[in-house]
Design a protein around this motif. Sequence first.
Motif, short mmCIF file in Angstrom:
data_model
loop_
_atom_site.label_atom_id
_atom_site.label_comp_id
_atom_site.label_asym_id
_atom_site.label_seq_id
_atom_site.Cartn_x
_atom_site.Cartn_y
_atom_site.Cartn_z
N TRP A 100 0.83 -1.20 0.00
CA TRP A 100 0.00 0.00 0.00
C TRP A 100 0.87 1.25 0.00
CZ3 TRP A 100 -4.51 -1.23 -1.53
CH2 TRP A 100 -5.09 -2.44 -1.16
N ARG A 101 1.99 1.20 0.69
CA ARG A 101 2.90 2.35 0.68
C ARG A 101 3.38 2.63 -0.75
NH1 ARG A 101 5.63 0.06 5.16
NH2 ARG A 101 7.54 -0.18 3.92
N LEU A 102 3.81 1.58 -1.44
CA LEU A 102 4.32 1.76 -2.80
C LEU A 102 3.23 2.24 -3.76
CD1 LEU A 102 6.79 -1.23 -3.24
CD2 LEU A 102 7.34 1.21 -3.15
N MET A 103 2.02 1.75 -3.58
CA MET A 103 0.92 2.23 -4.43
C MET A 103 0.72 3.73 -4.24
SD MET A 103 -1.97 -0.79 -4.23
CE MET A 103 -3.18 0.27 -5.01
N GLY A 104 0.75 4.17 -2.99
CA GLY A 104 0.62 5.60 -2.71
C GLY A 104 1.79 6.39 -3.26
N HIS A 105 2.99 5.83 -3.17
CA HIS A 105 4.18 6.53 -3.67
C HIS A 105 4.12 6.68 -5.18
CE1 HIS A 105 6.60 5.11 0.10
NE2 HIS A 105 5.73 6.05 0.37
N PHE A 106 3.72 5.62 -5.88
CA PHE A 106 3.62 5.71 -7.34
C PHE A 106 2.52 6.68 -7.74
CE2 PHE A 106 6.19 1.81 -7.57
CZ PHE A 106 6.98 2.11 -8.67
N ALA A 107 1.42 6.71 -7.00
CA ALA A 107 0.34 7.66 -7.29
C ALA A 107 0.83 9.09 -7.12
CB ALA A 107 -0.86 7.38 -6.38
N ALA A 108 1.60 9.34 -6.06
CA ALA A 108 2.13 10.68 -5.82
C ALA A 108 3.10 11.09 -6.92
CB ALA A 108 2.83 10.72 -4.46
N ALA A 109 3.97 10.16 -7.32
CA ALA A 109 4.93 10.46 -8.38
C ALA A 109 4.23 10.76 -9.69
CB ALA A 109 5.90 9.29 -8.55
N ALA A 110 3.22 9.95 -10.04
CA ALA A 110 2.48 10.16 -11.29
C ALA A 110 1.73 11.49 -11.26
CB ALA A 110 1.51 9.00 -11.51
N TRP A 111 1.15 11.82 -10.10
CA TRP A 111 0.44 13.10 -9.93
C TRP A 111 1.39 14.27 -10.21
CZ3 TRP A 111 -4.33 15.24 -8.68
CH2 TRP A 111 -4.31 16.54 -8.18
N SER A 112 2.56 14.24 -9.59
CA SER A 112 3.50 15.36 -9.76
C SER A 112 3.99 15.45 -11.20
CB SER A 112 4.69 15.20 -8.81
OG SER A 112 5.44 14.04 -9.12
N LEU A 113 4.23 14.30 -11.83
CA LEU A 113 4.71 14.31 -13.21
C LEU A 113 3.66 14.88 -14.14
CD1 LEU A 113 7.37 13.40 -14.51
CD2 LEU A 113 6.26 11.24 -15.11
N PHE A 114 2.39 14.57 -13.87
CA PHE A 114 1.30 15.10 -14.69
C PHE A 114 1.26 16.62 -14.62
CE2 PHE A 114 -3.07 16.75 -14.71
CZ PHE A 114 -3.46 16.42 -16.01
N TRP A 115 1.31 17.17 -13.41
CA TRP A 115 1.19 18.63 -13.26
C TRP A 115 2.44 19.38 -13.69
CZ3 TRP A 115 -3.25 20.89 -13.01
CH2 TRP A 115 -4.35 20.21 -12.46
N MET A 116 3.60 18.70 -13.68
CA MET A 116 4.82 19.35 -14.13
C MET A 116 5.02 19.23 -15.63
SD MET A 116 6.09 20.75 -11.46
CE MET A 116 7.74 21.19 -12.00
N GLY A 117 4.09 18.55 -16.32
CA GLY A 117 4.17 18.47 -17.77
C GLY A 117 5.03 17.35 -18.29
N GLY A 118 5.28 16.33 -17.46
CA GLY A 118 6.10 15.21 -17.89
C GLY A 118 7.58 15.51 -17.83
N LEU A 119 8.36 14.69 -18.50
CA LEU A 119 9.81 14.83 -18.51
C LEU A 119 10.25 15.56 -19.77
CD1 LEU A 119 12.54 14.05 -17.15
CD2 LEU A 119 12.53 12.02 -18.61
N PRO A 120 11.00 16.66 -19.63
CA PRO A 120 11.48 17.37 -20.82
C PRO A 120 12.63 16.60 -21.47
CG PRO A 120 12.40 18.36 -18.85
CD PRO A 120 11.42 17.30 -18.38
N PRO A 121 13.03 16.98 -22.68
CA PRO A 121 14.19 16.35 -23.31
C PRO A 121 15.45 16.53 -22.45
CG PRO A 121 12.95 17.62 -24.91
CD PRO A 121 12.38 17.95 -23.57
N LEU A 122 16.25 15.49 -22.37
CA LEU A 122 17.49 15.55 -21.61
C LEU A 122 18.68 15.61 -22.56
CD1 LEU A 122 16.81 12.93 -18.77
CD2 LEU A 122 16.55 15.41 -18.68
N GLU A 123 19.78 16.10 -22.06
CA GLU A 123 20.99 16.21 -22.88
C GLU A 123 22.07 15.34 -22.27
OE1 GLU A 123 24.08 19.76 -23.82
OE2 GLU A 123 21.99 20.18 -24.33
N ILE A 124 22.57 14.40 -23.08
CA ILE A 124 23.62 13.49 -22.64
C ILE A 124 24.76 13.54 -23.63
CG2 ILE A 124 24.21 11.10 -22.05
CD1 ILE A 124 21.31 10.61 -21.37
N LEU A 125 25.93 13.96 -23.17
CA LEU A 125 27.12 14.06 -24.02
C LEU A 125 26.85 14.89 -25.27
CD1 LEU A 125 28.37 10.35 -23.76
CD2 LEU A 125 29.15 12.34 -22.45
N GLY A 126 26.11 15.98 -25.06
CA GLY A 126 25.84 16.89 -26.15
C GLY A 126 24.71 16.50 -27.06
N VAL A 127 24.09 15.34 -26.80
CA VAL A 127 22.98 14.86 -27.64
C VAL A 127 21.67 15.03 -26.88
CG1 VAL A 127 21.99 12.89 -28.85
CG2 VAL A 127 24.48 13.19 -28.77
#
Length: 336
Positions: A100-127
């Motif tokens: 139940w703890r993990l279910m709540g944790h994943f729900a919280a993480a998904a909630w925050s990711l939704f409101w923050m607009g997801g993950l932006p493009p990342l840059e690795i070694l100039g790419v």
Amino acid sequence: MTQWWLAPIVVLISLLMTAALRRYALAKNVIDVPNARSSHVTPTPRGGGVAIVSSFLLALGTLGASDLLEADTLLALAGAGGLVAIIGFIDDHRHVDVRWRLMGHFAAAAWSLFWMGGLPPLEILGVTINLGWTGAVLFTLYLVWLLNLYNFMDGIDGIASIEAICTSLGACILYWLHGTEHMMLLPAILSMAVMGFLYWNFPPAKIFMGDAGSGFLGITLGILSLQAAWISPQLFWCWLILLGVFVVDATFTLMRRLVRGERIYEGHRCHAYQFASRRMGGHLPVAIAVMLINLCWLLPVAVSVVLLQLDGFVALLIAYTPLVALAVACNAGGVE
């Protein structure tokens, strides 16, 4: 910037609320009693991290009501942090099954990711890499891991508080150097909330943070790193660098325990910082060492990303290499 008046008020609220929570914990017998897996020897009240949660969320509400904070950021931080803190608070008082703890944790993480607009493009070694839905899944796992590792690393007096303060204030310095001073407010207020609590948690601790506080700090720092990623991919790598002490110790320990086939959700005393505290005969030397590593090693490496344009991923490898060596030297994940 008129909103900076909040900082001293947040410290005062956190300080006084921690004192009140300590009295409550003593009266209600919410006590952390030492056992074979504990790193302390004296029964100590727990749950003081609620003061960090409350003072920070009050500040967020004030900023939101004053139109000084975007609604999406407010909802992401308050919703995810609040849910994690509630789960931790219940667990501090009576056990909550790990499922139940993990279910709540994943729900919280998904909630925050939704409101923050997801993950932006990342840059690795100039790419520049746009991970799309894969990135959203990976970042959800990252947030869940970060909030749980923060709980794992909150095992000796002062260490979790010092790590949060160093990381938050380090981020403020980076934002200032990067020319994005408007980003400084949230990590600065978070550090103030933790400072008020640290007065009571500094070795020897008069009250422990508890799961409510440690989980809240973990996911809040993770959300702030996501916010930074939307400003600049390099700033995201800087956040990971600043969090290096906790990320390396917890991850290295987890991997070694997994290899041995141990149940990773069970309590133990085999993190590097726990071995170090036993070798050094106390919690204070380790807490001070964590502060010095943050200030004298990780922060300068992160600054080199902002000022010298060092690639963030390369800087991360540079920053983490001696931390891994230190984890090996301290027998992180080893058998007690």
